[in-house]
Every structure is written in C-alpha cells, then in structure tokens.
Design a protein around this motif. Structure first.
Motif, PDB file in Angstrom:
ATOM      1  N   TYR A 155      15.818   6.343 -48.283  1.00 41.98           N
ATOM      2  CA  TYR A 155      15.066   7.176 -49.227  1.00 41.98           C
ATOM      3  C   TYR A 155      13.870   7.783 -48.506  1.00 41.98           C
ATOM      4  CZ  TYR A 155      17.766   5.519 -53.181  1.00 41.98           C
ATOM      5  OH  TYR A 155      18.793   5.264 -54.057  1.00 41.98           O
ATOM      6  N   PRO A 163      18.480  11.912 -52.786  1.00 43.32           N
ATOM      7  CA  PRO A 163      19.183  11.076 -53.761  1.00 43.32           C
ATOM      8  C   PRO A 163      18.985  11.563 -55.199  1.00 43.32           C
ATOM      9  CG  PRO A 163      17.960   9.724 -52.221  1.00 43.32           C
ATOM     10  CD  PRO A 163      17.529  11.138 -52.000  1.00 43.32           C
ATOM     11  N   PRO A 166      18.429   6.111 -58.111  1.00 44.98           N
ATOM     12  CA  PRO A 166      17.570   5.188 -57.356  1.00 44.98           C
ATOM     13  C   PRO A 166      18.273   3.965 -56.764  1.00 44.98           C
ATOM     14  CG  PRO A 166      17.348   4.744 -59.677  1.00 44.98           C
ATOM     15  CD  PRO A 166      18.284   5.934 -59.552  1.00 44.98           C
TER      16      PRO A 166
END
Length: 182
Positions: A155, A163, A166
């Motif tokens: 991330y 993304p 999550p």
C-alpha cells in the motif's frame, strides 16, 4: 492473427519495453483487461508497470523477461528470475484476445523449463493477490500449491497499482519440480 501458427519464445531486449508495458497494461487494467479473465480492475486502479520497471527487470542478473510471439506479434510475456534454489514467476500477461486457448499454459511451461534448465531450480515460486480465487485455481490445476504463507500488499507504492479495497495481500504459491533422471 493466425492462432494455428507456432508460438516462438525469446528473451526480451530493451527495444521490447514499450510493447511489453502495453501488453501488461492491457491484460491487467482498463477496458481491454475486461475482455480477458485475468484483469485486476476490480481490485486495483492505476498502472500495473512502466518502462523503468520493465527495463530494470531486463537488466537484472539471473532474470529473464520471456516473450511469446506468433507471426512476429507479442502475445504473452512473463518474468522469470532465480532466487536461490527457487525460480520466481511474475508479471505474467497474455493478450486478452488470446486468453482461453492454452497460450498461458504454454508460457508457464516454458518459464518452468527455463528455471529448471538454466538455473537448476528445484521449484517455482510466485505470489498472487489472495482475492484472485479463479487465478489461484488455474495455477493449482498446473501443480502449484497454496503455502499459507502471505506477503503484505505494498500500500502506498503506486508501482503496484492503487488499491480499491483495504484487505489485499499476496499468497505464495509453489510448485516443486520432479527430479530429473541422472
């Protein structure tokens, strides 16, 4: 394109970089990726790769960007690299219009052959986003095993995409090669 013409394999050179980037992007992202079943568009936005990253893979020691061509046209590619006793398989892309006809299986088999014969690897290792169940099942049908080993999704590093959820992470898959007769 003549799909009955033979597939030719070769190692990428710097001049191939723009075509490789275009192929990878078409297989993983955007509208063209939606034509094939390997798209990640439901999980990630942004780019999948760029010229600099592909160039670095081509130049890296014990690394090969394998190209598959038919009638001189790039139709698939993958990255194969020696990592200790393992071969690493990644950045696998098949032209969405060519998917579903056995091309991916042929490219994977050639990558495995390369890892066994060029680097004497005992197994092939890869990482797949764990939410890609259909893709993981495809690899399992080709002898890859789920290891219950995971790596975090990077991330914040847009080189891997942006993304859309999550909970992404990579699952490690491994295929041990049969011992070759002496």
């Amino acid at each position: 394109m003549n799909t009955s013409a033979p597939i030719a394999f070769r190692t990428a050179v710097s001049a191939d970089i723009p075509a490789i980037v275009a192929l990878v992007e078409s297989a993983y992202r955007g509208e063209s990726g939606l034509r094939g079943w390997t798209t990640e568009s439901h999980l990630l936005d942004g780019r999948r790769t760029n010229n600099e990253d592909v160039g670095a893979v081509i130049k890296r020691p014990h690394s090969c960007l394998l190209l598959a061509e038919r009638d001189g046209q790039l139709i698939a590619s993958c990255h194969v690299e020696r990592q200790g006793k393992f071969g690493y398989f990644g950045m696998f892309a098949v032209d969405p219009a060519q998917q579903g006809g056995g091309l991916g299986k042929a490219v994977l088999a050639e990558a495995e052959r390369l890892a066994r014969e060029r680097w004497q690897c005992r197994a092939m290792r890869m990482t797949v986003i764990e939410q890609r169940n259909e893709l993981i099942a495809w690899y399992e049908r080709r002898g890859y095993l789920r290891t219950a080993e995971y790596e975090p999704f990077p991330y914040g590093d847009e080189r891997f995409g942006i993304p859309r959820r999550p909970d992404l992470r990579f699952e490690v898959l491994v295929k041990t090669f049969a011992k070759q007769p002496a």
